[in-house]
Design a protein around this motif. Structure first.
Motif, PDB file in Angstrom:
ATOM      1  N   ASN A 183      18.126   4.077   5.441  1.00  0.00           N
ATOM      2  CA  ASN A 183      18.186   2.810   5.706  1.00  0.00           C
ATOM      3  C   ASN A 183      16.707   2.127   5.165  1.00  0.00           C
ATOM      4  OD1 ASN A 183      19.276   0.266   7.326  1.00  0.00           O
ATOM      5  ND2 ASN A 183      17.300   0.491   8.435  1.00  0.00           N
ATOM      6  N   TYR A 184      17.026   0.941   4.365  1.00  0.00           N
ATOM      7  CA  TYR A 184      15.829   0.325   4.066  1.00  0.00           C
ATOM      8  C   TYR A 184      15.427  -0.801   4.904  1.00  0.00           C
ATOM      9  CZ  TYR A 184      15.431   2.468  -0.533  1.00  0.00           C
ATOM     10  OH  TYR A 184      15.279   3.016  -1.588  1.00  0.00           O
ATOM     11  N   ASP A 185      14.556  -0.445   5.925  1.00  0.00           N
ATOM     12  CA  ASP A 185      14.087  -1.542   6.898  1.00  0.00           C
ATOM     13  C   ASP A 185      13.697  -2.763   6.508  1.00  0.00           C
ATOM     14  OD1 ASP A 185      13.508  -2.106   9.504  1.00  0.00           O
ATOM     15  OD2 ASP A 185      11.824  -0.922   9.778  1.00  0.00           O
ATOM     16  N   PHE A 186      12.710  -2.767   5.439  1.00  0.00           N
ATOM     17  CA  PHE A 186      12.641  -3.847   4.714  1.00  0.00           C
ATOM     18  C   PHE A 186      12.007  -3.735   3.246  1.00  0.00           C
ATOM     19  CE2 PHE A 186       8.788  -3.417   7.364  1.00  0.00           C
ATOM     20  CZ  PHE A 186       7.770  -3.281   6.372  1.00  0.00           C
ATOM     21  N   VAL A 187      12.281  -4.747   2.405  1.00  0.00           N
ATOM     22  CA  VAL A 187      11.663  -4.517   1.119  1.00  0.00           C
ATOM     23  C   VAL A 187      10.514  -5.424   1.097  1.00  0.00           C
ATOM     24  CG1 VAL A 187      12.434  -4.815  -1.449  1.00  0.00           C
ATOM     25  CG2 VAL A 187      14.100  -4.176   0.387  1.00  0.00           C
ATOM     26  N   PHE A 188       9.368  -4.904   0.906  1.00  0.00           N
ATOM     27  CA  PHE A 188       8.241  -5.629   0.762  1.00  0.00           C
ATOM     28  C   PHE A 188       7.954  -6.355  -0.708  1.00  0.00           C
ATOM     29  CE2 PHE A 188       3.541  -5.929  -0.139  1.00  0.00           C
ATOM     30  CZ  PHE A 188       3.246  -6.702   1.097  1.00  0.00           C
ATOM     31  N   ARG A 189       8.211  -5.622  -1.729  1.00  0.00           N
ATOM     32  CA  ARG A 189       7.973  -6.489  -3.066  1.00  0.00           C
ATOM     33  C   ARG A 189       8.748  -5.763  -4.128  1.00  0.00           C
ATOM     34  NH1 ARG A 189       4.759 -10.003  -4.274  1.00  0.00           N
ATOM     35  NH2 ARG A 189       3.463  -9.762  -2.395  1.00  0.00           N
ATOM     36  N   VAL A 190       9.369  -6.746  -4.872  1.00  0.00           N
ATOM     37  CA  VAL A 190      10.226  -6.419  -6.038  1.00  0.00           C
ATOM     38  C   VAL A 190       9.254  -6.830  -7.295  1.00  0.00           C
ATOM     39  CG1 VAL A 190      12.123  -6.551  -7.466  1.00  0.00           C
ATOM     40  CG2 VAL A 190      12.181  -6.099  -5.103  1.00  0.00           C
ATOM     41  N   MET A 191       8.831  -6.001  -8.181  1.00  0.00           N
ATOM     42  CA  MET A 191       8.203  -6.432  -9.614  1.00  0.00           C
ATOM     43  C   MET A 191       9.116  -5.978 -10.767  1.00  0.00           C
ATOM     44  SD  MET A 191       4.275  -5.071  -8.500  1.00  0.00           S
ATOM     45  CE  MET A 191       3.760  -5.465 -10.361  1.00  0.00           C
ATOM     46  N   GLY A 192       8.958  -6.645 -11.843  1.00  0.00           N
ATOM     47  CA  GLY A 192       9.745  -5.991 -12.974  1.00  0.00           C
ATOM     48  C   GLY A 192       8.989  -6.594 -14.240  1.00  0.00           C
TER      49      GLY A 192
END
Length: 418
Positions: A183-192
């Motif tokens: 379970n992904y409790d929260f996603v803090f950052r997405v970079m690309g």
């Protein structure tokens, strides 16, 4: 290579590999440095103190940056470390935040043991740079739909049939998700950057909490390759800095002082029938991570506190900074002393309760609890958790961050924050 990418590289190679800490502090870091790495104290002084001892314990250091890219103000790195001729081997995944001059001002990482080359080594070529935002959107939606909302039937919409998995504990990614509690409790950052997308998240796997990096390579809009690096979340009492995710931190008293400055805040209680009630109550004193207030013994509020002392407080100042606290209110034993103290701190109370009539009031304190701070004046909204007197923080199930794509699905997980 950009200035920020060069400075992050130099921090690793000149600072950690070569031991040139002062060079790093003076040339590659900004005026301030916020640290989120487990066991490393905050600030430049914390960095220097940790690595001065680290160099003594690890005189032989081979460090290789395997993958690196930048996205806006941030730099991502995928790094191999070999210490003391194989005495310890690590894989680190790092995010560095740079200031306007490209100097490093903040750092997050996850460190895990290295076992074999396929976990990290291999080709790395950034392609399809014009698809960066599109590929980030694919990953954001995948993490929301599959890993948070658990719509496993949509897995193949985002992941290619022949996806290559590099984590040794996972033979088949699709099967692993189904066979384990993930379970992904929260996603803090997405970079690309082009065909590579990285997500840094707090994840529960089989009921253990991890700080976890996912590294995805995409092709034609689908995930075709995946690396994972994870680290057990440290206990709150063991933290030497602001923790694995928080970008900023204030002392608890600073958060509580916002409530004190607002003064008239909303208090919520429940009565004997379980019916909730909210009213405006004055915060009278804030000190030593405690909140003091008072109420008359003849009021319903007083009776509700004695029946069920759980309270929730919310206040917002004119700068759109909001603080909410939940905890248990205790009636103070030395009531006359505290009422006198409250009147000294709040002299206008004498107009409402002149003379000895003040002693119809009872003083209460909230000395253990947890809270959240929201800065609604910025976008995305800043949100930080804190505790009163080291009470463990309950991390919530959803965090507003730059991964939001406006898909409308957050209602599935956001209820934990209401």
């Amino acid at each position: 290579m950009s200035k920020k990418l060069q400075n992050a590289t130099n921090l690793y190679l000149r600072g950690i590999r070569d031991g040139a800490v002062d060079e790093v502090l003076n040339n590659y870091m900004g005026k301030t440095y916020r640290q989120h790495s487990t066991g490393v104290s905050d600030g430049k002084e914390g960095f220097k103190a940790f690595f001065t001892d680290f160099f003594k314990r690890n005189p032989e250091r081979v460090i290789q940056v395997v993958r690196a890219f930048e996205d806006g103000e941030y730099v991502f790195m995928h790094v191999y470390q070999n210490l003391n001729h194989g005495g310890a081997k690590w894989i680190t995944t790092d995010i560095f935040h740079a200031d306007e001059e490209g100097r490093i001002i903040e750092h997050w990482d996850v460190i895990d043991a290295f076992y074999q080359d396929d976990e990290i080594f291999g080709s790395f070529e950034i392609k399809d740079e014009e698809l960066t935002e599109s590929n980030k959107s694919v990953v954001r939606t995948y993490l929301t739909e599959v890993m948070q909302n658990h719509k496993l039937e949509t897995f193949n919409q985002y992941v290619a049939d022949e996806m290559k998995e590099h984590d040794l504990s996972i033979s088949n990614y699709a099967s692993w998700i189904k066979e384990h509690y993930v379970n992904y409790d929260f996603v803090f950052r997405v970079m690309g950057a082009g065909n590579y997308v990285v997500a840094y998240s707090k994840v529960a796997i089989d009921h253990k909490d991890y700080a976890l990096f996912d590294i995805f390579r995409l092709d034609q809009g689908k995930i075709v390759e995946h690396w994972m690096n994870k680290e057990i979340m440290p206990a709150y009492a063991e933290l030497t800095n602001s923790g694995k995710f928080q970008e900023k931190i204030m002392e608890t008293n600073n958060y509580l002082q916002i409530l004190r400055d607002v003064k008239d805040v909303a208090f919520a209680t429940v009565d004997a029938n379980g019916i909730p009630h909210v009213r405006i109550i004055d915060i009278m004193i804030v000190e030593n991570e405690k909140i003091y207030f008072c109420t008359s013994r003849g009021k319903d509020f007083h009776q509700q506190l004695l029946h069920n002392n759980h309270v929730a407080i919310t206040g917002m100042n004119k700068n759109y900074q909001m603080v909410r606290v939940s905890g248990q209110a205790q009636r103070l034993e030395n009531n006359a002393y505290w009422i006198d103290r409250i009147f000294e701190e709040n002299p206008s109370m004498n107009d409402v309760y002149p003379g000895k009539s003040r002693y119809i009031l009872d003083a209460f304190v909230i000395e253990e609890g947890e809270g959240e701070f929201f800065d609604l004046s910025v976008s995305p909204i800043d949100r930080y958790s804190f505790s009163l007197n080291k009470k463990p923080i309950t991390l919530k199930g959803f965090a507003i961050s730059d991964v939001c794509i406006g898909c409308g699905n957050v209602c599935v997980t956001a209820h934990n924050n209401v």
